[in-house]
Scaffold this motif. Sequence first.
Motif, PDB file in Angstrom:
ATOM      1  N   UNK A 106      -4.335  -4.421  -1.459  1.00  0.00           N
ATOM      2  CA  UNK A 106      -5.253  -3.672  -2.319  1.00  0.00           C
ATOM      3  C   UNK A 106      -5.654  -4.640  -3.440  1.00  0.00           C
TER       4      UNK A 106
ATOM      5  N   UNK B  77     -14.481  -1.686  -1.090  1.00  0.00           N
ATOM      6  CA  UNK B  77     -13.566  -2.784  -1.411  1.00  0.00           C
ATOM      7  C   UNK B  77     -12.230  -2.530  -0.718  1.00  0.00           C
ATOM      8  N   UNK B  78     -11.351  -3.521  -0.745  1.00  0.00           N
ATOM      9  CA  UNK B  78     -10.018  -3.358  -0.159  1.00  0.00           C
ATOM     10  C   UNK B  78      -9.225  -2.319  -0.937  1.00  0.00           C
ATOM     11  N   UNK B  79      -8.367  -1.580  -0.224  1.00  0.00           N
ATOM     12  CA  UNK B  79      -7.479  -0.642  -0.908  1.00  0.00           C
ATOM     13  C   UNK B  79      -7.540   0.772  -0.395  1.00  0.00           C
TER      14      UNK B  79
ATOM     15  N   UNK C 161     -13.073  -2.391   3.429  1.00  0.00           N
ATOM     16  CA  UNK C 161     -13.492  -3.636   2.779  1.00  0.00           C
ATOM     17  C   UNK C 161     -14.498  -4.491   3.540  1.00  0.00           C
TER      18      UNK C 161
ATOM     19  N   UNK D 299      -4.147   5.277   2.158  1.00  0.00           N
ATOM     20  CA  UNK D 299      -3.597   3.959   1.829  1.00  0.00           C
ATOM     21  C   UNK D 299      -3.289   3.198   3.124  1.00  0.00           C
ATOM     22  N   UNK D 300      -2.983   1.909   2.987  1.00  0.00           N
ATOM     23  CA  UNK D 300      -2.278   1.208   4.059  1.00  0.00           C
ATOM     24  C   UNK D 300      -3.095   0.292   4.934  1.00  0.00           C
ATOM     25  N   UNK D 301      -4.429   0.324   4.795  1.00  0.00           N
ATOM     26  CA  UNK D 301      -5.231  -0.543   5.639  1.00  0.00           C
ATOM     27  C   UNK D 301      -5.300  -0.026   7.063  1.00  0.00           C
ATOM     28  N   UNK D 302      -6.239  -0.572   7.825  1.00  0.00           N
ATOM     29  CA  UNK D 302      -6.386  -0.173   9.226  1.00  0.00           C
ATOM     30  C   UNK D 302      -5.096  -0.451   9.994  1.00  0.00           C
TER      31      UNK D 302
ATOM     32  N   UNK E   7       0.848  -1.196   0.000  1.00  0.00           N
ATOM     33  CA  UNK E   7       0.000   0.000   0.000  1.00  0.00           C
ATOM     34  C   UNK E   7       0.889   1.254   0.000  1.00  0.00           C
TER      35      UNK E   7
ATOM     36  N   UNK F  11     -20.789  -6.853  -1.179  1.00  0.00           N
ATOM     37  CA  UNK F  11     -21.126  -5.476  -1.555  1.00  0.00           C
ATOM     38  C   UNK F  11     -22.493  -5.469  -2.218  1.00  0.00           C
TER      39      UNK F  11
ATOM     40  N   UNK G 141     -15.269   2.993  -5.290  1.00  0.00           N
ATOM     41  CA  UNK G 141     -16.184   1.957  -4.782  1.00  0.00           C
ATOM     42  C   UNK G 141     -16.735   2.378  -3.406  1.00  0.00           C
TER      43      UNK G 141
ATOM     44  N   UNK H 211      -5.867   5.660  -3.864  1.00  0.00           N
ATOM     45  CA  UNK H 211      -6.274   4.378  -4.418  1.00  0.00           C
ATOM     46  C   UNK H 211      -7.588   4.643  -5.162  1.00  0.00           C
TER      47      UNK H 211
ATOM     48  N   UNK I 216     -12.212  -8.874   2.632  1.00  0.00           N
ATOM     49  CA  UNK I 216     -13.220  -8.272   1.770  1.00  0.00           C
ATOM     50  C   UNK I 216     -14.520  -9.061   1.814  1.00  0.00           C
ATOM     51  N   UNK I 217     -15.620  -8.333   1.668  1.00  0.00           N
ATOM     52  CA  UNK I 217     -16.928  -8.902   1.986  1.00  0.00           C
ATOM     53  C   UNK I 217     -17.978  -8.479   0.970  1.00  0.00           C
TER      54      UNK I 217
ATOM     55  N   UNK J  31      -9.636   3.687  -7.637  1.00  0.00           N
ATOM     56  CA  UNK J  31     -10.786   2.806  -7.828  1.00  0.00           C
ATOM     57  C   UNK J  31     -11.420   2.432  -6.487  1.00  0.00           C
TER      58      UNK J  31
END
Lengths: 359, 359
Positions: A241, B201-203, B196, B72-75, A72, B13, B247, B241, B10-11, B243
């Motif tokens: 990602x 979504x993830x990212x 996500x 970026x970077x996730x939780x 990321x 949607x 989302x 990110x 990811x889950x 896209x």
Amino acid sequence: MSKLNFFSGPAVLPDSVMQQAADAIHNFDNTGLSILEISHRSKQFVKVMDEARALVKELMGLDANYEVLFLHGGALSQFHMVPMNLLNANETASYFDTGTWAHGALTEAKLFGNVHIACSSKDKNYTYIPREYNIATGNKYLHLTSNNTIYGTQINTPYLNQIIDTDTPIVCDMSSDIFSRQLNYNKFALIYAGAQKNAGAAGTTMVILNKDILGTAKRPIPKMLDYSRHIGADSMLNTPSVFAVYVSYLTLKWIKEQGVANLQAANQRKADKLYAAIDGSSLYKGTVEKDSRSQMNVCFLLNDETLNDKFNAYAEQHDVLGLKGHRSVGGFRASIYNAMPESGVDTLIEVMKEFERMA
Amino acid sequence: MSKLNFFSGPAVLPDSVMQQAADAIHNFDNTGLSILEISHRSKQFVKVMDEARALVKELMGLDANYEVLFLHGGALSQFHMVPMNLLNANETASYFDTGTWAHGALTEAKLFGNVHIACSSKDKNYTYIPREYNIATGNKYLHLTSNNTIYGTQINTPYLNQIIDTDTPIVCDMSSDIFSRQLNYNKFALIYAGAQKNAGAAGTTMVILNKDILGTAKRPIPKMLDYSRHIGADSMLNTPSVFAVYVSYLTLKWIKEQGVANLQAANQRKADKLYAAIDGSSLYKGTVEKDSRSQMNVCFLLNDETLNDKFNAYAEQHDVLGLKGHRSVGGFRASIYNAMPESGVDTLIEVMKEFERMA
């Protein structure tokens, strides 16, 4: 897409990649689930990640001690991750100061250790790559930016081959020219690149590194900023990602189908003909010294700047988009990455010539 | 999608979000370009980013001094960014230790300052939310994980309202229950959430913060890790990110159409009926103390564990996917986020009952 996309990044992608990406939103790899909702731990996505990492190694011809990560944070996050992992407080790294991002990288490195400016082209608004440089005594690594997107300069291949012929570990930001040419990639200690120019969409960043350079950092490093932790987790330390990695995977497969040598030849032809058109005109002029010209980002000005808006509007009317230059340079910039077909450059040249005839 | 997706993230949607996302890959906002190749500085994408940030503020009913970032970077990257920005070396923050991620967050914080464990449920493998806790003297902030995805525990709304009724700044990881219920969000100093699960979504990762908590950090902070720099750049410090933000934007619009109050009521009904089915069966049993049960992640075991593989295969045959529990808990977990329709939970319950009859 009927429009021609000359944006500097996010940038043009192969049509086949976009079609496959759209298809995967409806049904990814026959799972009956969307790529947007699939678990990153599913065997289908783990395969994508593993194959994408392997493709990078294959395309670059890398030895077994190299690792590939899809992280990321964009290339800008590598500006701190590189020194955090490689440069202790009492050590010195050398940096080429050849543009906004090169300068950004060395500015961040100063938070972690000593920075030595190996060379700088700041004196002429970064319009050239300096031909002389020097490396600090006891240098930990030398940081290069192989292509400077904003200024349209690039370390040309013969000169780059000369620079990397050294025992100093080379760290290189290749965000805007990765996979555009063949090099001895085993001469680099660490390469990083945001995917959104030559290798996919925005949202993931490739880090390619020789494991031998790790293990000397004396500071505590947060988990997500530690290359070793990412390597240990096979580039899945947290949820990656997912979709951006998938688009990079598709793009890497496309690059393999094309062949890097063929892309390099096409990039050469595309750049040569566009620069020839600029040099042969009395309306357009290049902004960069000839032996520093980028094959990826072609910057030019109009001799009569009062025509700027008119030229831009004319280009857009002809479905030629993204030509406006970065505010640091002004004028225009055509980004002609791997996925820009030669026919697109031909159209651009025609549009430029027609505008010149009319002007 | 005909399959039912109970993955933890990811889950699932909303179908309409996936359709719009796929359409934008072909032609984004009538630009004639794909969302994958559009410049993040284009007016069309700047509008997406601005509206997504505004929607978060609107859905949470936040005051003017709150800022929303899509980073970026996730939780997981917030585990270091929070203390890096908020906790000096001589200061103390208190953390609820209620699961893998809660524990991960406090482990990272120790690299930056002093950490006080306000309470812990580690003694019983994190199967409950402790009802007693204490905060350090001169506490800088209290960190909570509102929902623990892996263990299926959640700080229930009455208890959470009680905890946040304090002068101590509250920092909360809401990755797996953001937008699932109404709260007085102005009582939180900082909220973060990977997109996500309930928001895309993830990212990309949302960081929602009260600007008043910034400005006390005494350490130098790298550019990309500095909340103030991201705020100053309107969440576009580098290429986001693209896209994934798009989302999230589509998902936020869907949440607004549904209404958080309606989603909360549906989440309550979905969780109530699933837990009732588990409690009323002699094959299934819940793993979590009742007043700590999550409305998002319903963890359960089979009383006869030799049937585990058979149950999982049976569920998959009936297009019920993603039930396998996390390795730390074993057994099964049904993640029933906002986008899982009530009919999907009904189907899951039927499949569970049929399997029990057969077993």
